[in-house]
Write a protein that holds these residues in place. Sequence first.
Motif, PDB file in Angstrom:
ATOM      1  N   UNK A 148      -9.847 -81.736  -6.447  1.00 54.01           N
ATOM      2  CA  UNK A 148     -10.895 -82.636  -6.917  1.00 54.01           C
ATOM      3  C   UNK A 148     -11.940 -81.595  -7.576  1.00 54.01           C
ATOM      4  N   UNK A 149     -13.017 -82.212  -8.103  1.00 50.75           N
ATOM      5  CA  UNK A 149     -14.089 -81.209  -8.643  1.00 50.75           C
ATOM      6  C   UNK A 149     -15.079 -80.889  -7.657  1.00 50.75           C
ATOM      7  N   UNK A 150     -14.986 -81.405  -6.580  1.00 47.33           N
ATOM      8  CA  UNK A 150     -16.055 -80.950  -5.413  1.00 47.33           C
ATOM      9  C   UNK A 150     -15.399 -79.480  -4.690  1.00 47.33           C
ATOM     10  N   UNK A 151     -16.078 -78.885  -4.453  1.00 49.01           N
ATOM     11  CA  UNK A 151     -15.468 -77.507  -3.879  1.00 49.01           C
ATOM     12  C   UNK A 151     -15.357 -77.799  -2.356  1.00 49.01           C
ATOM     13  N   UNK A 152     -14.309 -76.866  -1.907  1.00 48.61           N
ATOM     14  CA  UNK A 152     -13.911 -77.019  -0.584  1.00 48.61           C
ATOM     15  C   UNK A 152     -15.116 -76.780   0.451  1.00 48.61           C
ATOM     16  N   UNK A 153     -15.806 -75.735   0.027  1.00 50.35           N
ATOM     17  CA  UNK A 153     -16.907 -75.420   0.946  1.00 50.35           C
ATOM     18  C   UNK A 153     -17.891 -76.866   1.162  1.00 50.35           C
ATOM     19  N   UNK A 154     -18.116 -77.391  -0.137  1.00 42.28           N
ATOM     20  CA  UNK A 154     -18.990 -78.709  -0.094  1.00 42.28           C
ATOM     21  C   UNK A 154     -18.329 -79.829   0.922  1.00 42.28           C
ATOM     22  N   UNK A 155     -16.818 -79.980   0.771  1.00 47.01           N
ATOM     23  CA  UNK A 155     -16.212 -80.845   1.810  1.00 47.01           C
ATOM     24  C   UNK A 155     -16.580 -80.243   3.312  1.00 47.01           C
ATOM     25  N   UNK A 156     -16.645 -79.029   3.630  1.00 43.71           N
ATOM     26  CA  UNK A 156     -16.662 -78.600   4.871  1.00 43.71           C
ATOM     27  C   UNK A 156     -18.199 -79.040   5.296  1.00 43.71           C
ATOM     28  N   UNK A 157     -19.137 -78.674   4.411  1.00 42.93           N
ATOM     29  CA  UNK A 157     -20.417 -78.814   4.760  1.00 42.93           C
ATOM     30  C   UNK A 157     -20.528 -80.370   5.185  1.00 42.93           C
ATOM     31  N   UNK A 158     -19.910 -81.190   4.281  1.00 40.71           N
ATOM     32  CA  UNK A 158     -20.171 -82.795   4.378  1.00 40.71           C
ATOM     33  C   UNK A 158     -19.402 -83.270   5.845  1.00 40.71           C
ATOM     34  N   UNK A 159     -18.258 -82.585   6.017  1.00 37.12           N
ATOM     35  CA  UNK A 159     -17.747 -82.984   7.304  1.00 37.12           C
ATOM     36  C   UNK A 159     -18.359 -82.319   8.583  1.00 37.12           C
ATOM     37  N   UNK A 160     -18.815 -81.376   8.417  1.00 38.25           N
ATOM     38  CA  UNK A 160     -19.824 -80.721   9.652  1.00 38.25           C
ATOM     39  C   UNK A 160     -21.189 -81.626   9.737  1.00 38.25           C
ATOM     40  N   UNK A 161     -21.617 -82.194   8.583  1.00 41.14           N
ATOM     41  CA  UNK A 161     -22.870 -83.132   8.700  1.00 41.14           C
ATOM     42  C   UNK A 161     -22.365 -84.338   9.295  1.00 41.14           C
ATOM     43  N   UNK A 162     -21.220 -84.852   8.971  1.00 37.03           N
ATOM     44  CA  UNK A 162     -20.699 -86.310   9.694  1.00 37.03           C
ATOM     45  C   UNK A 162     -20.582 -86.223  10.930  1.00 37.03           C
ATOM     46  N   UNK A 163     -19.982 -84.901  11.542  1.00 34.85           N
ATOM     47  CA  UNK A 163     -19.793 -84.683  12.928  1.00 34.85           C
ATOM     48  C   UNK A 163     -21.362 -84.758  13.685  1.00 34.85           C
ATOM     49  N   UNK A 164     -22.240 -83.873  12.983  1.00 39.48           N
ATOM     50  CA  UNK A 164     -23.432 -84.219  13.519  1.00 39.48           C
ATOM     51  C   UNK A 164     -24.166 -85.578  13.543  1.00 39.48           C
ATOM     52  N   UNK A 165     -23.827 -86.418  12.545  1.00 44.02           N
ATOM     53  CA  UNK A 165     -24.155 -87.809  12.416  1.00 44.02           C
ATOM     54  C   UNK A 165     -23.531 -88.399  13.664  1.00 44.02           C
ATOM     55  N   UNK A 166     -22.212 -88.197  13.613  1.00 44.20           N
ATOM     56  CA  UNK A 166     -21.502 -88.883  14.852  1.00 44.20           C
ATOM     57  C   UNK A 166     -22.098 -88.647  16.147  1.00 44.20           C
ATOM     58  N   UNK A 167     -22.599 -87.401  16.271  1.00 44.72           N
ATOM     59  CA  UNK A 167     -23.201 -86.945  17.420  1.00 44.72           C
ATOM     60  C   UNK A 167     -24.593 -87.810  17.571  1.00 44.72           C
ATOM     61  N   UNK A 168     -25.291 -87.860  16.721  1.00 40.57           N
ATOM     62  CA  UNK A 168     -26.468 -88.740  16.648  1.00 40.57           C
ATOM     63  C   UNK A 168     -26.289 -90.044  17.049  1.00 40.57           C
ATOM     64  N   UNK A 169     -25.310 -90.711  16.443  1.00 43.18           N
ATOM     65  CA  UNK A 169     -25.223 -92.246  16.429  1.00 43.18           C
ATOM     66  C   UNK A 169     -24.716 -92.249  17.997  1.00 43.18           C
ATOM     67  N   UNK A 170     -23.814 -91.487  18.580  1.00 38.60           N
ATOM     68  CA  UNK A 170     -23.478 -91.256  20.010  1.00 38.60           C
ATOM     69  C   UNK A 170     -24.715 -91.491  20.748  1.00 38.60           C
ATOM     70  N   UNK A 171     -25.665 -90.321  20.842  1.00 48.47           N
ATOM     71  CA  UNK A 171     -26.794 -90.035  21.591  1.00 48.47           C
ATOM     72  C   UNK A 171     -27.484 -91.421  21.633  1.00 48.47           C
TER      73      UNK A 171
END
Length: 111
Positions: free
Chosen positions: A74-97
């Motif tokens: 896709x047009x989105x960089x792999x680095x951007x995808x990794x950043x987004x994935x790590x942020x979603x993991x953090x958001x999941x952590x926040x939702x669980x908290x």
Amino acid sequence: MKWQEQQDIFNMMISEEKDLLDRKGREYAADADALANFRSKLDIGVSPLQVAMIFLDKHMSSIKSYVRVGHEISDESIEGRIHDARNYLALIYMLISEKKKTESIKSDGVQ
């Protein structure tokens, strides 16, 4: 890779991910509820954690594809995808908290 380079890259990732989380978070959620975007699907029976997992899975699929084929599709960089994935993991952590905090308050009888 030397340890210092690893630390430098990790610190750069954290800085970029924080900026991304702040920027996208303000776009998707109101100041009063930073996690509102995940609650927006309750009306169709999808929990906030399920929404976050669906969003994370989208990025994980792209990362898996990159690993499998060895380049970006896709047009989105792999680095951007990794950043987004790590942020979603953090958001999941926040939702669980938040969920655990709410459950704790309810079990203590405090409303």
